[in-house]
Design a protein around this motif. Structure first.
Motif, PDB file in Angstrom:
ATOM      1  N   ARG A  75      -5.651 -35.338  -0.261  1.00  0.00           N
ATOM      2  CA  ARG A  75      -4.815 -33.994  -0.005  1.00  0.00           C
ATOM      3  C   ARG A  75      -4.723 -34.098   1.302  1.00  0.00           C
ATOM      4  N   TYR A  76      -3.429 -33.960   1.945  1.00  0.00           N
ATOM      5  CA  TYR A  76      -3.042 -33.969   3.089  1.00  0.00           C
ATOM      6  C   TYR A  76      -2.080 -32.770   3.489  1.00  0.00           C
ATOM      7  N   SER A  77      -1.485 -32.874   4.603  1.00  0.00           N
ATOM      8  CA  SER A  77      -0.903 -31.784   5.274  1.00  0.00           C
ATOM      9  C   SER A  77      -1.445 -31.335   6.739  1.00  0.00           C
ATOM     10  N   TYR A  78      -0.722 -30.936   7.722  1.00  0.00           N
ATOM     11  CA  TYR A  78      -1.436 -30.333   8.959  1.00  0.00           C
ATOM     12  C   TYR A  78      -1.866 -28.991   8.637  1.00  0.00           C
ATOM     13  N   GLY A  79      -3.011 -28.885   9.151  1.00  0.00           N
ATOM     14  CA  GLY A  79      -3.551 -27.344   8.977  1.00  0.00           C
ATOM     15  C   GLY A  79      -4.256 -27.176   7.975  1.00  0.00           C
ATOM     16  N   ILE A  80      -3.596 -27.146   6.571  1.00  0.00           N
ATOM     17  CA  ILE A  80      -4.522 -26.971   5.430  1.00  0.00           C
ATOM     18  C   ILE A  80      -3.887 -28.155   4.424  1.00  0.00           C
ATOM     19  N   ALA A  81      -5.045 -28.938   4.161  1.00  0.00           N
ATOM     20  CA  ALA A  81      -4.678 -30.298   3.412  1.00  0.00           C
ATOM     21  C   ALA A  81      -4.209 -29.783   1.782  1.00  0.00           C
ATOM     22  N   ASP A  82      -3.069 -29.371   1.787  1.00  0.00           N
ATOM     23  CA  ASP A  82      -2.707 -28.753   0.295  1.00  0.00           C
ATOM     24  C   ASP A  82      -1.956 -29.342  -0.701  1.00  0.00           C
ATOM     25  N   ARG A  83      -1.645 -30.814  -0.364  1.00  0.00           N
ATOM     26  CA  ARG A  83      -0.663 -31.387  -1.224  1.00  0.00           C
ATOM     27  C   ARG A  83      -1.059 -32.809  -1.372  1.00  0.00           C
ATOM     28  N   THR A  84      -0.823 -33.472  -2.664  1.00  0.00           N
ATOM     29  CA  THR A  84      -1.058 -34.807  -2.924  1.00  0.00           C
ATOM     30  C   THR A  84       0.321 -35.352  -3.097  1.00  0.00           C
ATOM     31  N   THR A 215      12.795 -42.620   9.981  1.00  0.00           N
ATOM     32  CA  THR A 215      11.962 -41.658  10.573  1.00  0.00           C
ATOM     33  C   THR A 215      12.071 -41.326  11.777  1.00  0.00           C
ATOM     34  N   GLN A 216      11.688 -40.032  12.368  1.00  0.00           N
ATOM     35  CA  GLN A 216      11.893 -39.640  13.803  1.00  0.00           C
ATOM     36  C   GLN A 216      10.302 -40.027  14.484  1.00  0.00           C
ATOM     37  N   VAL A 217       9.327 -40.321  13.660  1.00  0.00           N
ATOM     38  CA  VAL A 217       8.258 -40.567  14.204  1.00  0.00           C
ATOM     39  C   VAL A 217       7.331 -41.496  13.392  1.00  0.00           C
ATOM     40  N   PRO A 218       7.466 -42.698  13.951  1.00  0.00           N
ATOM     41  CA  PRO A 218       6.850 -43.851  13.287  1.00  0.00           C
ATOM     42  C   PRO A 218       5.542 -43.907  13.242  1.00  0.00           C
ATOM     43  N   PHE A 219       4.948 -43.264  14.179  1.00  0.00           N
ATOM     44  CA  PHE A 219       3.402 -43.155  14.341  1.00  0.00           C
ATOM     45  C   PHE A 219       2.814 -42.283  13.213  1.00  0.00           C
ATOM     46  N   ASP A 220       3.436 -41.283  12.990  1.00  0.00           N
ATOM     47  CA  ASP A 220       3.079 -40.266  11.951  1.00  0.00           C
ATOM     48  C   ASP A 220       3.267 -40.777  10.729  1.00  0.00           C
ATOM     49  N   ALA A 221       4.497 -41.577  10.477  1.00  0.00           N
ATOM     50  CA  ALA A 221       4.761 -42.415   9.231  1.00  0.00           C
ATOM     51  C   ALA A 221       3.418 -43.099   8.998  1.00  0.00           C
ATOM     52  N   ARG A 222       3.181 -44.051   9.865  1.00  0.00           N
ATOM     53  CA  ARG A 222       1.894 -44.769   9.787  1.00  0.00           C
ATOM     54  C   ARG A 222       0.742 -44.195   9.265  1.00  0.00           C
ATOM     55  N   ALA A 223       0.454 -42.925  10.173  1.00  0.00           N
ATOM     56  CA  ALA A 223      -0.761 -42.369   9.665  1.00  0.00           C
ATOM     57  C   ALA A 223      -0.734 -41.749   8.465  1.00  0.00           C
ATOM     58  N   LEU A 229      -3.065 -43.582   1.316  1.00  0.00           N
ATOM     59  CA  LEU A 229      -3.196 -44.647   0.455  1.00  0.00           C
ATOM     60  C   LEU A 229      -4.602 -45.658   0.989  1.00  0.00           C
ATOM     61  N   GLU A 230      -5.211 -45.069   2.060  1.00  0.00           N
ATOM     62  CA  GLU A 230      -6.596 -45.601   2.412  1.00  0.00           C
ATOM     63  C   GLU A 230      -6.349 -46.977   2.877  1.00  0.00           C
ATOM     64  N   VAL A 231      -5.427 -47.331   3.601  1.00  0.00           N
ATOM     65  CA  VAL A 231      -5.448 -48.420   4.324  1.00  0.00           C
ATOM     66  C   VAL A 231      -5.470 -48.452   5.885  1.00  0.00           C
ATOM     67  N   PRO A 232      -6.324 -49.100   6.558  1.00  0.00           N
ATOM     68  CA  PRO A 232      -6.490 -49.015   7.831  1.00  0.00           C
ATOM     69  C   PRO A 232      -5.194 -49.150   8.727  1.00  0.00           C
ATOM     70  N   SER A 233      -5.075 -48.549   9.636  1.00  0.00           N
ATOM     71  CA  SER A 233      -3.674 -48.338  10.407  1.00  0.00           C
ATOM     72  C   SER A 233      -3.205 -49.877  10.871  1.00  0.00           C
ATOM     73  N   ASN A 234      -4.270 -50.776  11.290  1.00  0.00           N
ATOM     74  CA  ASN A 234      -3.950 -51.593  11.672  1.00  0.00           C
ATOM     75  C   ASN A 234      -3.161 -52.862  10.518  1.00  0.00           C
ATOM     76  N   HIS A 254       7.057 -38.911   5.102  1.00  0.00           N
ATOM     77  CA  HIS A 254       7.896 -38.139   4.145  1.00  0.00           C
ATOM     78  C   HIS A 254       7.442 -39.092   2.937  1.00  0.00           C
ATOM     79  N   PHE A 255       8.230 -40.097   2.478  1.00  0.00           N
ATOM     80  CA  PHE A 255       8.103 -40.880   1.139  1.00  0.00           C
ATOM     81  C   PHE A 255       7.794 -42.265   1.599  1.00  0.00           C
ATOM     82  N   GLU A 256       7.149 -42.656   2.806  1.00  0.00           N
ATOM     83  CA  GLU A 256       6.790 -44.035   3.061  1.00  0.00           C
ATOM     84  C   GLU A 256       5.553 -44.643   2.280  1.00  0.00           C
ATOM     85  N   PRO A 257       4.563 -43.345   2.010  1.00  0.00           N
ATOM     86  CA  PRO A 257       3.373 -43.905   1.067  1.00  0.00           C
ATOM     87  C   PRO A 257       3.924 -44.004  -0.322  1.00  0.00           C
ATOM     88  N   HIS A 258       4.811 -43.306  -0.748  1.00  0.00           N
ATOM     89  CA  HIS A 258       5.306 -43.525  -2.273  1.00  0.00           C
ATOM     90  C   HIS A 258       5.854 -44.997  -2.412  1.00  0.00           C
TER      91      HIS A 258
END
Lengths: 758, 298
Positions: A75-84, A215-223, A229-234, A254-258
């Motif tokens: 589960r993720y989201s900022y503040g409250i991890a409320d979605r999958t 994306t506007q924030v590549p590093f957020d997309a990476r995170a 997907l539980e892949v190390p950021s490197n 947004h939809f990079e993980p999918h």
């Protein structure tokens, strides 16, 4: 060479974008690439009873069909991890992704979607903000308490975050006020609406994935990919080709993980390109609707003594990045005014709508529209001119604002005077026309950001930055900073950006932070090279290093211009054959706040390098139809030092046009169950360039310490704050009555003229 | 799907007889199919290169307007701007430059949308549609042609080859006015056209038709009382009242029925006023919306 002496601003990405040679994500094709399509829930609130993708997987040409069962249970989201990533048991908005398909072509992908068995029991939908916080409301998240919570995020029932500002004694102050004025405002939801719908391509090589994405924030997309997907950021590399607009809507993952998950399962590159309808309904970034109640106590002489506020914000189904919205909205309802007694409560309310998230100056256009309309009501009540009333109450240098922050040198008073003078405040206007005024504000944010600078042996320079260019021009401005530092022409500098595999991290194009943070990093990295250049030149010219000046492409000795060497010749002469610099931003100090208490503090209580603005709109209202046309907007902005005037003017003009859209024509309409009714550009009406008014912009340039490079503040979001309020006040002055709904559509204006309330 | 490019009207007629559908600018057909309104036909015959369809021929009694004339030409051709100004007003408001450069009057008419901009101008100017098939041509009045939203009485093998419009003569003027929320890429929320001929200061004839307030373009009836009198404020109010009363608007995302019923009256009044002013010789440039600052178009 002083940076302001540069003859003109040449956008490094301009020729590619204008001639069409530039490439956006949707333009890319990889060998073996498959088409991705999503199965959407199509129902705003439901419990899943059956999800079977067996038949879809069996279709020839279908390479992968994924549901939440096929990805890590995160589960993720900022503040409250409320979605999958995909629907898990419960559907909470109609554009939620149930399953994703990768197939050989569009047609087969669609067949696969049609073959997915998806059954559910519909649940009551939570759509009304006030009903959602009443006792007995169905809960959007029954398991809210079980989710992981970070930061100061008070939550309960359908409330995701509750923030408040409290200072002084409002009850006593209101009791002592000569007048107490109360107003209520309702703002509809709206959208960022970038012209480029989002697009994502993912390709795995072994255990490493590369994702090209809009994306506007590549590093957020990476995170996001790394976390879900539980892949190390490197092992995750995000590359953003040219981005066709973002306006905040493309912040975060947004939809990079999918798509990365699909590509892994399919063992092929997979490409997603959104339709316009998908761009409206599926992302978790949308501008939130609001209900704003505000009450102000004022003395006969125009002094504001107290303000209370109650704000409800529509969070939609999931948090995305909205946990700070209540506090931001509360600050806007307080406004850039001196108010000694304040009590404002703001609640971010879960509903079964599309999730809200960052859109250019989140919460500000609505909050500012409400409070600036309210401000004109106060001035009218006590019979004071709207400009004079603001002159009396706005924050100025040294004054203490509504959360107890004392402001350093600021220029809001100058903004007010410049915009009013430019508009001809007080002049007689033809029947049906009027002026309206509004002030606005927005913070700057420090965030860590890094940059590399390289001068090759041939003297060519590369700046490698984690900054992102979604059209604002601020990445392009980074070249100017480097050029100024290195004494070379900016057009000779190449930028490497929007690639997490190459650059140090940073906040990308979000929060007006590009120049403010990435700019400081680029300046410092470039300075490391200029220091080396000066050493090399001092040796060659047999001079003191402190006397070396880098300008116009040559290193010379101060006072002896004949003693000089071309800068391009220096790097090759160095021991390493090239010059390297790398730097990060130094942390800035957050201003102190005294005397207030803030529940649910999400970092918006104290405002670093606050930006101020004043917009005066001139409108003409067709009283027979309510159609309002904005004829002129006069803007004055304090964003500190302006480094790139042409880009700065462009930002203000774009922000104003976006503000006019939100003011007049852009509003999302919902049906009773929470589905968007106007999810397309035919019925969601953006402003066109033909609607653009005459815009005059002036900058109040104050060198701001504890800020961005050369005393600059941010500028991307500030122009989008004050326009709606100025337009509403102008409409009210033209028709003699005030609207309390946003957008102020022609029909709503006509209803107001007719004395009808919706 | 096959796409054949026609070089003559005969080519088109033969293709239609064989089951093809015509495509000119494609601004309705292609956009509609992308929006999921219906898939593209299996066989298309492209008619945009047939020069005979692009002819504007002003005769003594009537003008023949080729069905393939684009909106961009309608808004600038002197014959249209000078004599059938309402059509130019309407064409100038259609979509964007891209739409206007490829969209045609014939396509607009045969698409049969009650929101078509050129529809109400053609009605008030008394235009007839010329429909052609292998057995020849026939003229059909527009109220016979449009039988419902998006539906015409034309047979599948008939091509609209022209609009035939009687010439107005001296003392005539026309105008089309539309409610707009923005200045480009707009679709009619409501619109009205008027054609007025004057005898001195007095009305000799007046026709008013309404856009997007009924299943088809709606001509306002009962305006005979206005004949023989000046088109003064009372007369314009009567036009507005008749328009509001006879309209049967719907509520949708763009406007409520109540607002449409009100604003159709406003548009009808303004169209009639502009048409009469043009009839009396006043030069009001195309489109009226821009010239007179109607709605969003100051």
């Amino acid at each position: 060479m002083a940076i302001t002496d540069l003859p003109e601003f040449v956008r490094a990405d301009g020729p590619d974008k204008v001639t069409g040679s530039g490439r956006y994500t949707a333009d890319m094709t990889l060998t073996g690439q498959l088409v991705a399509k999503f199965k959407y829930a199509g129902v705003p609130s439901a419990r899943v009873t059956k999800l079977d993708v067996t038949a879809a997987r069996a279709i020839p040409g279908v390479f992968a069909v994924l549901t939440q069962d096929d990805v890590p249970d995160v589960r993720y989201s900022y503040g409250i991890a409320d979605r999958t990533l995909f629907v898990k048991d419960v559907v909470r908005f109609d554009g939620e992704v149930v399953a994703a398909v990768a197939a050989i072509n569009d047609k087969i992908a669609q067949q696969a979607l049609d073959a997915i068995v998806f059954e559910y029991d519909e649940l009551p939908a939570v759509t009304d903000l006030e009903a959602a916080i009443a006792d007995g409301s169905p809960l959007v998240h029954a398991d809210l308490d079980a989710y992981e919570v970070t930061g100061d995020t008070p939550h309960y029932g359908n409330v995701g975050t509750h923030s408040s500002i409290e200072m002084g004694d409002v009850d006593a102050a209101l009791a002592s006020a000569d007048h107490v004025i109360s107003s209520r405002f309702l703002a509809d939801a709206s959208h960022a609406t970038p012209i480029e719908p989002r697009s994502v391509i993912a390709q795995w090589e072994g255990e490493r994935v590369t994702v090209w994405t809009s994306t506007q924030v590549p590093f957020d997309a990476r995170a996001g990919v790394s976390e879900t997907l539980e892949v190390p950021s490197n092992r995750v590399r995000i590359v953003a080709p040219h981005v066709g607009g973002g306006f905040g809507g493309k912040c975060g993952a947004h939809f990079e993980p999918h798509i990365a998950a699909l590509a892994k399962a399919a063992k092929r590159p997979v490409k997603l390109v959104f339709s316009r309808w998908e761009e409206f309904v599926a992302p978790d970034r949308r501008r939130e609707s609001m209900v704003i109640d505000v009450t102000t106590g004022v003395m006969n002489d125009g002094t504001i003594v107290a303000r209370t506020g109650n704000i409800l914000l529509d969070n939609g189904a999931y948090m995305a990045d909205s946990s700070f919205f209540p506090q931001a909205a509360a600050m806007h309802v307080a406004g850039p005014y001196v108010i000694p007694n304040v009590k404002i409560d703001a609640r971010l309310v879960y509903t079964n709508h599309q999730p809200s998230g960052s859109v250019r100056a989140p919460t500000a256009p609505q909050g500012c529209w409400a409070v600036e309309s309210h401000t004109d009501e106060i001035a009218a009540t006590i019979g004071m001119d709207a400009l004079d009333f603001r002159r009396k109450n706005i924050v100025t240098t040294g004054s203490v604002g509504a959360v107890g922050q004392t402001y350093d040198e600021i220029g809001l008073d100058q903004c007010l005077e410049k915009a009013a003078a430019s508009a001809g405040w007080g002049q007689e206007l033809p029947e049906g026309e009027a002026l309206g005024i509004s002030v606005g504000w927005w913070p700057s944010f420090h965030a860590p950001a890094g940059a590399y600078a390289k001068m090759h042996g041939d003297g060519a320079v590369q700046i490698i930055t984690g900054a992102s260019e979604c059209g604002t021009g601020s990445v392009m401005t980074l070249r100017m900073l480097a050029a100024d530092e290195l004494g070379i022409d900016e057009t000779s500098i190449e930028l490497i950006y929007q690639d997490t595999g190459a650059a140090p991290s940073g906040p990308g194009s979000s929060g007006s932070m590009t120049l403010f943070n990435h700019g400081r990093a680029v300046e410092r990295a470039s300075r490391q090279i200029s220091d080396q250049l000066k050493e090399l030149a001092a040796t060659q010219l047999e001079a003191n290093v402190d006397d070396i000046v880098l300008a116009n492409g040559v290193a010379s000795v101060a006072g002896t211009p004949s003693a000089s060497v071309p800068i391009v010749e220096l790097a090759g002469a160095s021991e390493d054959g090239e010059l390297l610099g790398s730097a990060s931003t130094e942390a800035l100090e957050w201003p102190e706040i005294v005397g207030s208490s803030c529940l649910g503090d999400q970092g918006f209580a104290s405002w670093m390098a606050p930006q101020f603005s004043c917009h005066v709109a001139r409108v003409r209202v067709d009283k027979d139809t309510g159609v309002t046309r904005v004829l002129e907007v006069h803007a004055a902005h304090d964003s500190g030092t302006i480094i790139n005037p042409m880009a700065a003017h462009g930002q203000v003009e774009g922000g104003i046009l976006m503000g006019i859209g939100q003011a007049l024509t852009e509003g999302t309409q919902y049906d009773d169950s929470g589905r968007q009714r106007n999810a397309g550009l035919l019925e969601y009406k953006l402003q066109t360039i033909a609607d653009a008014p005459k815009i005059s912009t002036e900058f109040v340039e104050i060198y701001t310490p504890n800020a961005g490079p050369k005393g600059a503040k941010g500028l991307a979001e500030a122009p989008n704050v004050a326009t709606c309020g100025a337009i509403n006040n102008a409409i009210a002055n033209a028709i003699g009555t005030r609207l309390n709904q946003l957008p102020m559509t022609a029909e709503r204006v006509w209803n107001a003229i007719e004395g009808e309330v919706e | 799907m096959t796409l054949t490019i026609a070089s003559s009207i005969d080519d088109i007629i033969a293709a239609l007889a064989a089951g093809a559908r015509p495509i000119a600018g494609g601004t309705d057909l292609v956009v509609g199919s992308r929006q999921g309104k219906g898939s593209l036909p299996d066989s298309l015959i492209a008619i945009d290169r047939v020069e005979a369809l692009g002819v504007i021929d002003r005769g003594d009694a009537e003008t023949r307007l080729g069905a393939g004339v684009t909106h961009a030409r309608l808004m600038t051709e002197p014959t249209i701007v000078d004599h059938f100004t309402a059509i130019a007003d309407a064409a100038a408001l259609v979509g964007s430059p891209a739409t206007r450069n490829v969209g045609t009057v014939g396509g607009n008419v045969m698409n049969g949308s009650p929101a078509m901009d050129t529809g109400s101008p053609l009605v008030v100017l008394g235009a007839q549609a010329e429909l052609t098939n292998a057995s020849g041509s026939r003229l059909v009045s527009l109220d016979e042609l449009w039988v419902g939203p998006g539906t015409t009485s034309a047979a599948p093998d008939e091509l609209c080859t022209a609009l035939v419009i009687p010439n107005m003569g001296e003392g005539g003027g026309s105008a089309y006015v539309r409610l707009e929320y923005r200045r480009a890429m707009e679709i009619a929320i409501v619109g009205a056209a008027a054609a007025v001929t004057l005898d001195g200061d007095n009305v000799r004839s007046i026709r008013v038709a309404l856009t997007a307030v009924a299943p088809t373009i709606l001509e306002v009836t009962g305006l005979d009382d206005l004949v023989g009198k000046p088109l003064d404020d009372d007369a314009l109010s009567a036009v507005a009242a008749a328009a509001s009363e006879q309209a049967s608007p719907i509520s949708d995302l763009r406007a409520s029925d109540r607002y449409r019923r009100h604003t159709i009256g406003v548009m009808a009044r303004r169209a009639a006023d502009a048409a009469a002013r043009r009839a009396s010789g006043e030069d009001i440039s195309v489109p009226v919306n821009r010239a007179l600052g109607v709605g969003a178009t100051a």
